[in-house]
Design an enzyme around this catalytic site. Structure first.
Site, PDB file in Angstrom:
ATOM      1  N   GLU A   1       0.824  -1.219   0.000  1.00 21.20           N
ATOM      2  CA  GLU A   1       0.000   0.000   0.000  1.00 21.20           C
ATOM      3  C   GLU A   1       0.848   1.254   0.000  1.00 21.20           C
ATOM      4  OE1 GLU A   1      -0.767  -2.711   1.634  1.00 21.20           O
ATOM      5  OE2 GLU A   1      -2.686  -3.159   0.684  1.00 21.20           O
TER       6      GLU A   1
ATOM      7  N   PHE B   1      -9.692  -1.213   0.514  1.00 24.00           N
ATOM      8  CA  PHE B   1     -10.553  -0.824   1.636  1.00 24.00           C
ATOM      9  C   PHE B   1      -9.942   0.455   2.217  1.00 24.00           C
ATOM     10  CE2 PHE B   1     -13.537  -4.260   2.928  1.00 24.00           C
ATOM     11  CZ  PHE B   1     -13.212  -5.201   1.968  1.00 24.00           C
ATOM     12  N   ALA B   2     -10.794   1.379   2.617  1.00 25.98           N
ATOM     13  CA  ALA B   2     -10.292   2.632   3.197  1.00 25.98           C
ATOM     14  C   ALA B   2      -9.354   2.338   4.364  1.00 25.98           C
ATOM     15  CB  ALA B   2     -11.459   3.495   3.671  1.00 25.98           C
ATOM     16  N   ASP B   3      -9.647   1.266   5.069  1.00 25.08           N
ATOM     17  CA  ASP B   3      -8.837   0.897   6.238  1.00 25.08           C
ATOM     18  C   ASP B   3      -7.374   0.627   5.852  1.00 25.08           C
ATOM     19  OD1 ASP B   3     -11.440  -0.021   8.128  1.00 25.08           O
ATOM     20  OD2 ASP B   3     -11.663  -0.313   5.986  1.00 25.08           O
TER      21      ASP B   3
ATOM     22  N   HIS C   1     -12.447  -3.324   8.517  1.00 23.69           N
ATOM     23  CA  HIS C   1     -12.956  -3.297   7.139  1.00 23.69           C
ATOM     24  C   HIS C   1     -14.252  -2.497   7.049  1.00 23.69           C
ATOM     25  CE1 HIS C   1     -10.256  -6.787   6.837  1.00 23.69           C
ATOM     26  NE2 HIS C   1     -10.342  -6.717   5.512  1.00 23.69           N
TER      27      HIS C   1
END
Ligand SMILES: Cc1ncc(C[n+]2csc(CCOP(=O)(O)OP(=O)(O)O)c2C)c(N)n1
Ligand SMILES: [Mg+2]
Lengths: 329, 327
Positions: free
Chosen positions: B59, B82-84, B128
């Site tokens: 990431e 996922f934003a997480d 999530h």
């Protein structure tokens, strides 16, 4: 290297660049002592051969990413020392208009995409710049210089792996000055170091004496050729930070005598010796040294006399959509 | 007008931009197989592996490399899955993407879009399900967009890609299957413009993303009780459309802000404070917020529901606010 095939013109130029970097940083340290440099500076005194041996091999449109200790790289890539000194002093006419200071110097007009205040962060950015070059089908490469401490951050793994997977034109250069801030990097680094780590990811890599400007030059030329043919490579340049971490760090944590001994390997002295042995006149070398001091004394004076940017500039260049000049609150 | 899902609309918006501009490309994990939700389905077949790039699970490098690629004149669309997981790349977004233009004195532009599937769906628990939009709105240099409808997801994604600033583009995972009309001939929306989705006169319900749909349902419930609620979809958090919000609240005198994110330090607080400062004398009640308690999100439905806000809760809060509680 025999005297007959030693390129005196080339290495006189390299020597001159090393002298300019040294003189620039000495002027900057003086300006810091006088309170004119507002933030921290991280001098690269003792590491000039690494900067010059690598960056003198770059074309203007090749891309360079550097670190907090990046004055030498930036100068050697072709940035104006006057704009750099103005930036250090936070003055109008600085490369970044006084918004960045020493740790964020960039000069996009010479392909220098930025120093970075975050250790290791330049690795991922460099890889992305190379990705764009590949997507656009351009014939240039990216050089990413980072310290020995940066190899313990995640981007070293992610970025090298990425460069290899996508076969990107990046030359990674680990400029190993033995210290990460105040700690010997040996004490914080497992395994054999950057070359072994790069090789584990399938990159060609080698260690060389980073204080020997000729060795750095030859290795860089070789690796640039290979990067263009085969993708990413890593050069590990072993050097030594002759001063403290910042200009105000007395570096009392170093073993007694260590730095004194290392001054015997000052890359400027070594280059000068090579040049005199190759028959370059001492007077000529003295002239280069005097020129460098004169140039940097002059830019120091103009930078000192330049005004600070107007406060309103703080609102410029944030963003187009939601521009703080329209709405900052 | 054609109907399509929120997911298809996003895919079509990206595909149109990629046809229009050869410097647009997308990168992220598993994009060749369509991405985890299918938002990229078929795009690698059309645009090839270079422009729909399958990346390692890196990431920080996905986002950081996009910064470098954007500074070099391409327009990367970054998929964070996922934003997480975007939290693995906070340095790259906050210290690099958002700062490069400024700290280099205007030499850089970072035209990138960071797509972050966000919010609650069923039993995905604490890592999530989060809605972290307020964090991004806090960062100078970033644009923050949260589309609520298929039409907006197409139009706003295209505008985000055209934008020269880094845009955090938060799509809601629970909206992927939502159907709605998409008008191919409509001009693309400007970023930063809210929409009055339902006109009303007695209270303004302000929301965005999935919660906007609960607010619309709440307005129906309120109408059944004789209360006329105006519903606004904010669409962008930075910049946010103060003019539309203030004009509406100036008329209704009551503002209820509803968001899925935690209430403490949420973007609703910013809006409530701003509206209070600007409209103090005209307000009939203090601007109110309905949002999640400050607890992580659970797995079991009984506990997970503690952070969900329903149309019924919104309607009840609205009635209380305007003083029409039927005890
Ligand atoms: C992510 C991050 N952590 C810590 C720091 C503080 N810091 C600045 S320079 C430095 C040492 C870096 O060592 P190295 O990579 O070897 O570079 P050198 O300073 O020796 O040139 C540290 C710890 C930082 N700037 N960024
Ligand atoms: Mg070091």
């Amino acid at each position: 290297m025999t005297a007959s095939n030693f390129d005196r013109t080339r290495y006189s130029r390299f020597y001159s660049q090393m002298l300019r970097i040294r003189a620039f940083e000495q002027a900057a340290i003086k300006a810091k002592e006088e309170g004119l440099v507002l933030g921290a500076i991280h001098p690269s005194i003792g590491q000039e051969a690494a900067a010059v041996g690598v960056c003198e091999n770059l074309k203007p449109d090749d891309i360079l990413l550097s670190t907090h200790r990046g004055h030498g790289h930036t100068l050697s890539k072709g940035a104006s020392p006057e704009a750099m000194m103005r930036e250090l002093l936070g003055k109008v006419g600085g490369n970044c208009g006084g918004k960045g200071g020493s740790m964020h110097i960039a000069d996009f007009s010479v392909g220098m995409l930025g120093a970075n205040g975050v250790v290791g962060a330049n690795i991922n950015i460099a890889v992305g710049a190379a990705h764009a070059i590949k997507l656009k089908g351009e014939d240039k490469l990216v050089v990413c210089i980072f310290g020995d401490g940066a190899i313990n951050r995640g981007p070293f793994l992610e970025g090298l792996n990425w460069a290899k997977i996508f076969n990107l034109p990046v030359l990674f250069v680990c400029e190993d000055n033995a210290y990460s801030a105040t700690t010997h990097t040996r004490d914080t680094t497992a395994g054999e170091g950057p070359v072994a780590r790069a090789k584990a990811l399938g990159l060609e890599a080698q260690s060389i004496d980073g204080n020997d400007v000729v060795a750095v030059d030859i290795a860089t030329q070789d690796y640039i050729r290979r990067v263009k043919m085969h993708g990413p490579h890593l050069l590990h340049l072993k050097t030594y930070r002759l001063g403290g971490h910042t200009s105000t760090d007395a570096a009392g944590y170093r073993p007694t005598g260590e730095a004194d001994e290392k001054w015997n390997h000052d890359p400027l002295v070594r280059c000068r010796t090579l040049l005199t042995e190759a028959g370059v006149a001492v007077a000529e070398l003295d002239n280069l040294e005097a020129d460098a001091s004169r140039e940097m004394a002059a830019i120091y004076a103009t930078a000192r006399d330049a005004p600070f940017p107007p406060a309103i500039e703080a609102y410029a260049d944030v963003q187009d959509i939601g521009d703080p000049r329209t709405e900052a609150f | 007008m054609k109907q399509m899902t929120y997911l298809e609309a996003g895919r079509e918006g990206l595909a149109e931009m990629m046809r229009e501009d050869p410097t647009v490309w997308a990168l992220g994990e598993d994009l060749g197989r369509g991405g985890v939700f299918g938002q990229y389905h078929g795009l690698q077949q059309e645009f090839g592996k270079d422009r729909i790039a399958d990346t390692p699970i890196s990431e920080s490098c996905i986002l950081g490399s996009a910064v470098g690629a954007a500074m070099m004149g391409t327009r990367p669309v970054v998929e964070m899955r996922f934003a997480d997981f975007a939290l693995c790349a906070v340095d790259e977004l906050v210290n690099q993407a958002a700062k490069a233009r400024y700290m280099f004195g205007g030499q850089a532009r970072v035209p990138m879009v960071v797509r972050e599937p966000s919010g609650l769906w069923r039993s995905s628990a604490a890592q999530h399900s989060q809605s972290l939009e307020a964090w991004y709105a806090h960062i100078p240099g970033l644009v923050v967009v949260m589309p609520a409808t298929p039409a907006d997801n197409k139009s706003l994604l295209k505008q985000a890609i055209r934008c020269d600033d880094p845009v955090v583009y938060l799509e809601h995972k629970d909206l992927w299957a939502l159907q709605g009309p998409v008008d191919d001939d409509a001009p693309d929306l400007p970023l930063g413009k809210a929409r009055i989705a339902r006109a009303g006169s007695q209270i303004t319900l302000l929301s965005w993303s999935a919660m906007f749909h609960q607010a619309m349902q709440a307005a129906e419930l309120l109408a059944a009780q004789g209360v006329s609620a105006e519903v606004i979809d904010l669409r962008s958090l930075w910049p946010w459309d103060k003019a539309t919000v203030c004009e509406s609240v100036g008329r209704t005198g009551h503002l209820l802000i509803v968001h899925e994110a935690v209430r403490v330090g949420g973007f609703g607080a910013e809006i409530a404070a701003t509206v209070s400062e600007k409209l103090f004398g005209q307000l009939k009640s203090a601007p109110a917020r309905l949002a999640a308690p400050r607890i992580p999100i659970s797995y079991a439905p009984t506990m997970e529901n503690e952070v969900r806000i329903s149309a019924e809760q919104i309607a009840a809060a609205a009635l209380k606010q305007i003083g029409k509680i039927n005890a």
